[in-house]
Design a protein around this motif. Sequence first.
Motif, mmCIF file in Angstrom:
data_model
loop_
_atom_site.group_PDB
_atom_site.id
_atom_site.type_symbol
_atom_site.label_atom_id
_atom_site.label_comp_id
_atom_site.label_asym_id
_atom_site.label_seq_id
_atom_site.Cartn_x
_atom_site.Cartn_y
_atom_site.Cartn_z
ATOM 1 N N TYR A 95 39.189 47.508 -36.172
ATOM 2 C CA TYR A 95 37.839 47.975 -36.490
ATOM 3 C C TYR A 95 37.628 49.399 -35.982
ATOM 4 O O TYR A 95 37.928 49.716 -34.834
ATOM 5 C CB TYR A 95 36.794 47.017 -35.901
ATOM 6 C CG TYR A 95 36.937 45.655 -36.533
ATOM 7 C CD1 TYR A 95 36.497 45.422 -37.834
ATOM 8 C CD2 TYR A 95 37.575 44.621 -35.859
ATOM 9 C CE1 TYR A 95 36.673 44.193 -38.437
ATOM 10 C CE2 TYR A 95 37.743 43.380 -36.450
ATOM 11 C CZ TYR A 95 37.294 43.172 -37.747
ATOM 12 O OH TYR A 95 37.472 41.955 -38.337
ATOM 13 N N GLU A 96 37.103 50.223 -36.864
ATOM 14 C CA GLU A 96 36.930 51.640 -36.569
ATOM 15 C C GLU A 96 35.983 51.873 -35.391
ATOM 16 O O GLU A 96 36.189 52.764 -34.573
ATOM 17 C CB GLU A 96 36.392 52.343 -37.823
ATOM 18 C CG GLU A 96 36.431 53.832 -37.756
ATOM 19 C CD GLU A 96 36.065 54.448 -39.089
ATOM 20 O OE1 GLU A 96 35.169 55.301 -39.088
ATOM 21 O OE2 GLU A 96 36.674 54.084 -40.108
ATOM 22 N N TYR B 70 33.567 45.642 -30.247
ATOM 23 C CA TYR B 70 33.863 46.215 -31.561
ATOM 24 C C TYR B 70 32.809 45.773 -32.560
ATOM 25 O O TYR B 70 32.157 44.739 -32.375
ATOM 26 C CB TYR B 70 35.263 45.831 -32.045
ATOM 27 C CG TYR B 70 35.449 44.356 -32.282
ATOM 28 C CD1 TYR B 70 35.297 43.801 -33.549
ATOM 29 C CD2 TYR B 70 35.776 43.501 -31.233
ATOM 30 C CE1 TYR B 70 35.458 42.442 -33.758
ATOM 31 C CE2 TYR B 70 35.943 42.146 -31.434
ATOM 32 C CZ TYR B 70 35.784 41.616 -32.705
ATOM 33 O OH TYR B 70 35.933 40.262 -32.904
ATOM 34 N N ASN C 283 42.221 47.573 -32.726
ATOM 35 C CA ASN C 283 42.969 48.338 -33.724
ATOM 36 C C ASN C 283 42.441 48.144 -35.143
ATOM 37 O O ASN C 283 42.588 49.026 -35.983
ATOM 38 C CB ASN C 283 44.450 47.964 -33.680
ATOM 39 C CG ASN C 283 45.095 48.356 -32.369
ATOM 40 O OD1 ASN C 283 44.665 49.296 -31.701
ATOM 41 N ND2 ASN C 283 46.118 47.624 -31.972
#
Length: 190
Positions: free
Chosen positions: A181-182, A146, A179
């Motif tokens: 971090y985009e 991420y 969940n």
Amino acid sequence: MTSLRLETDRLLLRNFSEKDMDALYLLLRDEEVNTFLPWFPVKNREETQKFYEQRLADKPYSLAICLKEDDYPIGYIKMDTGESHDFGYALCKEFWHKGIVSEAGRAFISQLKKDGIPYITATHDRKNPKSGGVMRQIGMKYCYSYEEQWQPKNIPVVFRMFQLNFDGQKDRVYQKYWNCYEVHFVETGI
């Protein structure tokens, strides 16, 4: 706080104390050691003392890594007691590439299992693959990556998240970073 003391062939792992401030200062001030850690190198002994009080003092799973021969801290190994059970470590650079953190990690993990900790997670900057190597050597498995705007350094970093389950739930994966971090993905060949 109950004190923790573990021994391996070469090492003594124990809780930090006030007498360790000089050794901790040497570790925390080193820019190279702290490149991939979530803080800036300390500038003085006062900052070292503050770091000790906030992150190490009275923390049952924050241990000094010492050589048995002199009981002088050359690094640390820790696990946060929050939901992530975040596992981390740092070592003075003159002791890098000698298997010290892996040796300490195996003893530490054995204690965590005994204490009923269900799992640990750990992350490393993709630009620091040797840290991921340590995670693999102690049995951790890569789960996902991420991207985070990393604070306090305020730089974008791609982290690789590793996990080791102790309680038999082999498929459990800690999802908070995924969940949160985009930008998140699974890398192949890790």
